[in-house]
Design a protein around this motif. Sequence first.
Motif, PDB file in Angstrom:
ATOM      1  N   VAL A   4     -85.980  29.788  16.453  1.00  0.00           N
ATOM      2  CA  VAL A   4     -85.581  28.968  17.601  1.00  0.00           C
ATOM      3  C   VAL A   4     -84.059  28.874  17.603  1.00  0.00           C
ATOM      4  CG1 VAL A   4     -87.708  27.624  17.633  1.00  0.00           C
ATOM      5  CG2 VAL A   4     -85.767  26.779  16.335  1.00  0.00           C
ATOM      6  N   THR A   5     -83.500  28.750  18.786  1.00  0.00           N
ATOM      7  CA  THR A   5     -82.057  28.582  18.938  1.00  0.00           C
ATOM      8  C   THR A   5     -81.808  27.185  19.487  1.00  0.00           C
ATOM      9  OG1 THR A   5     -81.755  30.936  19.349  1.00  0.00           O
ATOM     10  CG2 THR A   5     -79.985  29.480  20.050  1.00  0.00           C
ATOM     11  N   GLY A  19     -64.077  18.959  12.556  1.00  0.00           N
ATOM     12  CA  GLY A  19     -63.224  19.863  13.315  1.00  0.00           C
ATOM     13  C   GLY A  19     -64.035  20.799  14.187  1.00  0.00           C
ATOM     14  N   CYS A  20     -65.185  20.310  14.632  1.00  0.00           N
ATOM     15  CA  CYS A  20     -66.106  21.122  15.427  1.00  0.00           C
ATOM     16  C   CYS A  20     -66.745  20.243  16.489  1.00  0.00           C
ATOM     17  CB  CYS A  20     -67.177  21.711  14.512  1.00  0.00           C
ATOM     18  SG  CYS A  20     -68.339  22.816  15.335  1.00  0.00           S
ATOM     19  N   GLU A  21     -66.743  20.719  17.724  1.00  0.00           N
ATOM     20  CA  GLU A  21     -67.316  19.950  18.828  1.00  0.00           C
ATOM     21  C   GLU A  21     -68.754  20.355  19.126  1.00  0.00           C
ATOM     22  OE1 GLU A  21     -66.351  19.367  23.534  1.00  0.00           O
ATOM     23  OE2 GLU A  21     -64.674  19.433  22.130  1.00  0.00           O
ATOM     24  N   GLU A  22     -69.033  21.670  19.057  1.00  0.00           N
ATOM     25  CA  GLU A  22     -70.387  22.147  19.316  1.00  0.00           C
ATOM     26  C   GLU A  22     -70.557  23.548  18.747  1.00  0.00           C
ATOM     27  OE1 GLU A  22     -70.846  24.143  23.563  1.00  0.00           O
ATOM     28  OE2 GLU A  22     -70.144  22.069  23.747  1.00  0.00           O
ATOM     29  N   GLU A  23     -71.823  23.922  18.569  1.00  0.00           N
ATOM     30  CA  GLU A  23     -72.158  25.263  18.114  1.00  0.00           C
ATOM     31  C   GLU A  23     -73.613  25.543  18.453  1.00  0.00           C
ATOM     32  OE1 GLU A  23     -72.607  25.890  13.779  1.00  0.00           O
ATOM     33  OE2 GLU A  23     -72.280  23.735  13.588  1.00  0.00           O
ATOM     34  N   THR A  24     -73.983  26.801  18.354  1.00  0.00           N
ATOM     35  CA  THR A  24     -75.361  27.216  18.565  1.00  0.00           C
ATOM     36  C   THR A  24     -75.839  27.874  17.283  1.00  0.00           C
ATOM     37  OG1 THR A  24     -74.943  27.553  20.920  1.00  0.00           O
ATOM     38  CG2 THR A  24     -76.881  28.632  19.996  1.00  0.00           C
ATOM     39  N   LEU A  25     -77.027  27.471  16.822  1.00  0.00           N
ATOM     40  CA  LEU A  25     -77.592  28.030  15.597  1.00  0.00           C
ATOM     41  C   LEU A  25     -78.989  28.567  15.853  1.00  0.00           C
ATOM     42  CD1 LEU A  25     -76.813  25.520  12.689  1.00  0.00           C
ATOM     43  CD2 LEU A  25     -75.788  27.741  13.098  1.00  0.00           C
ATOM     44  N   ASN A  30     -90.403  25.924  13.496  1.00  0.00           N
ATOM     45  CA  ASN A  30     -90.899  24.711  12.834  1.00  0.00           C
ATOM     46  C   ASN A  30     -89.849  24.015  11.971  1.00  0.00           C
ATOM     47  OD1 ASN A  30     -93.471  24.740  13.980  1.00  0.00           O
ATOM     48  ND2 ASN A  30     -94.228  26.127  12.411  1.00  0.00           N
ATOM     49  N   THR A  31     -88.568  24.258  12.241  1.00  0.00           N
ATOM     50  CA  THR A  31     -87.506  23.555  11.529  1.00  0.00           C
ATOM     51  C   THR A  31     -87.453  22.111  12.016  1.00  0.00           C
ATOM     52  OG1 THR A  31     -86.184  25.548  11.197  1.00  0.00           O
ATOM     53  CG2 THR A  31     -85.013  23.457  11.095  1.00  0.00           C
ATOM     54  N   ARG A  32     -87.375  21.192  11.073  1.00  0.00           N
ATOM     55  CA  ARG A  32     -87.282  19.763  11.392  1.00  0.00           C
ATOM     56  C   ARG A  32     -85.815  19.330  11.383  1.00  0.00           C
ATOM     57  NH1 ARG A  32     -92.430  17.643  10.855  1.00  0.00           N
ATOM     58  NH2 ARG A  32     -93.877  19.044   9.806  1.00  0.00           N
ATOM     59  N   VAL A  33     -85.529  18.203  11.989  1.00  0.00           N
ATOM     60  CA  VAL A  33     -84.153  17.694  12.049  1.00  0.00           C
ATOM     61  C   VAL A  33     -83.570  17.569  10.641  1.00  0.00           C
ATOM     62  CG1 VAL A  33     -82.711  15.708  12.668  1.00  0.00           C
ATOM     63  CG2 VAL A  33     -84.441  16.544  14.277  1.00  0.00           C
ATOM     64  N   ASN A  34     -84.349  17.035   9.690  1.00  0.00           N
ATOM     65  CA  ASN A  34     -83.814  16.881   8.329  1.00  0.00           C
ATOM     66  C   ASN A  34     -83.526  18.244   7.690  1.00  0.00           C
ATOM     67  OD1 ASN A  34     -86.633  17.331   8.118  1.00  0.00           O
ATOM     68  ND2 ASN A  34     -86.692  16.389   6.100  1.00  0.00           N
ATOM     69  N   GLU A  35     -84.260  19.274   8.044  1.00  0.00           N
ATOM     70  CA  GLU A  35     -84.001  20.613   7.520  1.00  0.00           C
ATOM     71  C   GLU A  35     -82.735  21.203   8.140  1.00  0.00           C
ATOM     72  OE1 GLU A  35     -88.570  21.941   6.517  1.00  0.00           O
ATOM     73  OE2 GLU A  35     -87.883  22.056   8.596  1.00  0.00           O
ATOM     74  N   LEU A  36     -82.500  20.915   9.409  1.00  0.00           N
ATOM     75  CA  LEU A  36     -81.244  21.326  10.041  1.00  0.00           C
ATOM     76  C   LEU A  36     -80.073  20.656   9.334  1.00  0.00           C
ATOM     77  CD1 LEU A  36     -79.328  22.489  12.163  1.00  0.00           C
ATOM     78  CD2 LEU A  36     -80.036  20.629  13.700  1.00  0.00           C
ATOM     79  N   ILE A  72     -89.805  18.179  14.945  1.00  0.00           N
ATOM     80  CA  ILE A  72     -89.739  19.642  14.894  1.00  0.00           C
ATOM     81  C   ILE A  72     -88.960  20.149  16.110  1.00  0.00           C
ATOM     82  CG2 ILE A  72     -91.073  21.774  14.970  1.00  0.00           C
ATOM     83  CD1 ILE A  72     -93.321  20.261  13.509  1.00  0.00           C
ATOM     84  N   LEU A  73     -87.936  20.922  15.820  1.00  0.00           N
ATOM     85  CA  LEU A  73     -87.074  21.463  16.879  1.00  0.00           C
ATOM     86  C   LEU A  73     -87.748  22.624  17.599  1.00  0.00           C
ATOM     87  CD1 LEU A  73     -83.772  21.349  14.833  1.00  0.00           C
ATOM     88  CD2 LEU A  73     -84.457  19.797  16.673  1.00  0.00           C
ATOM     89  N   ARG A  74     -87.491  22.688  18.906  1.00  0.00           N
ATOM     90  CA  ARG A  74     -88.031  23.764  19.747  1.00  0.00           C
ATOM     91  C   ARG A  74     -86.887  24.595  20.304  1.00  0.00           C
ATOM     92  NH1 ARG A  74     -90.531  18.959  21.243  1.00  0.00           N
ATOM     93  NH2 ARG A  74     -89.042  18.845  22.931  1.00  0.00           N
ATOM     94  N   ASN A  75     -87.196  25.791  20.684  1.00  0.00           N
ATOM     95  CA  ASN A  75     -86.194  26.678  21.253  1.00  0.00           C
ATOM     96  C   ASN A  75     -85.521  26.014  22.451  1.00  0.00           C
ATOM     97  OD1 ASN A  75     -84.927  29.299  21.127  1.00  0.00           O
ATOM     98  ND2 ASN A  75     -85.931  29.723  23.063  1.00  0.00           N
ATOM     99  N   GLY A  76     -84.195  26.031  22.469  1.00  0.00           N
ATOM    100  CA  GLY A  76     -83.436  25.461  23.576  1.00  0.00           C
ATOM    101  C   GLY A  76     -83.108  23.991  23.433  1.00  0.00           C
TER     102      GLY A  76
END
Length: 88
Positions: A4-5, A19-25, A30-36, A72-76
Motif C-alpha cells: 500500500v502507498t 525537517g520534513c513536511e510530507e512524504e509518500t511511503l 496490512n501495515t498498522r499505524v504503530n508499525e508505520l 490498518i492502513l489502506r492504499n491511498g
Amino acid sequence: MKDVTVKILYFASVKEQLGCEEETLSLPGNTRVNELKAVLAERKGSWGKLFSPDSTAIFSAVNQKMEGSAFILRNGDEVAFFPPMTGG
C-alpha cells in the motif's frame, strides 16, 4: 499481500524537528499505524525519539480522523503526525 502507498504529513513541532513536511511511503499490506511509526523510528536521530514505542510526544490521524495504533492502513490513506495540542 499487496503493498500500500500512503501519504504522510508532519505538522507543527513534529515538522520542525524532522525537517520534513510530507512524504509518500510504500508499505507492506496490512501495515498498522504503530508499525508505520516503527519504520519511521528506524531512521534514528529525531525520528527515533519522536516515533519510539514509548513516546507520547506525537499523535496521529488517518484521513483526518483520529485512529488507534492498531488501525490498518489502506492504499491511498493520508496519515498525519502532530504534537499533543492544548486549548482553552
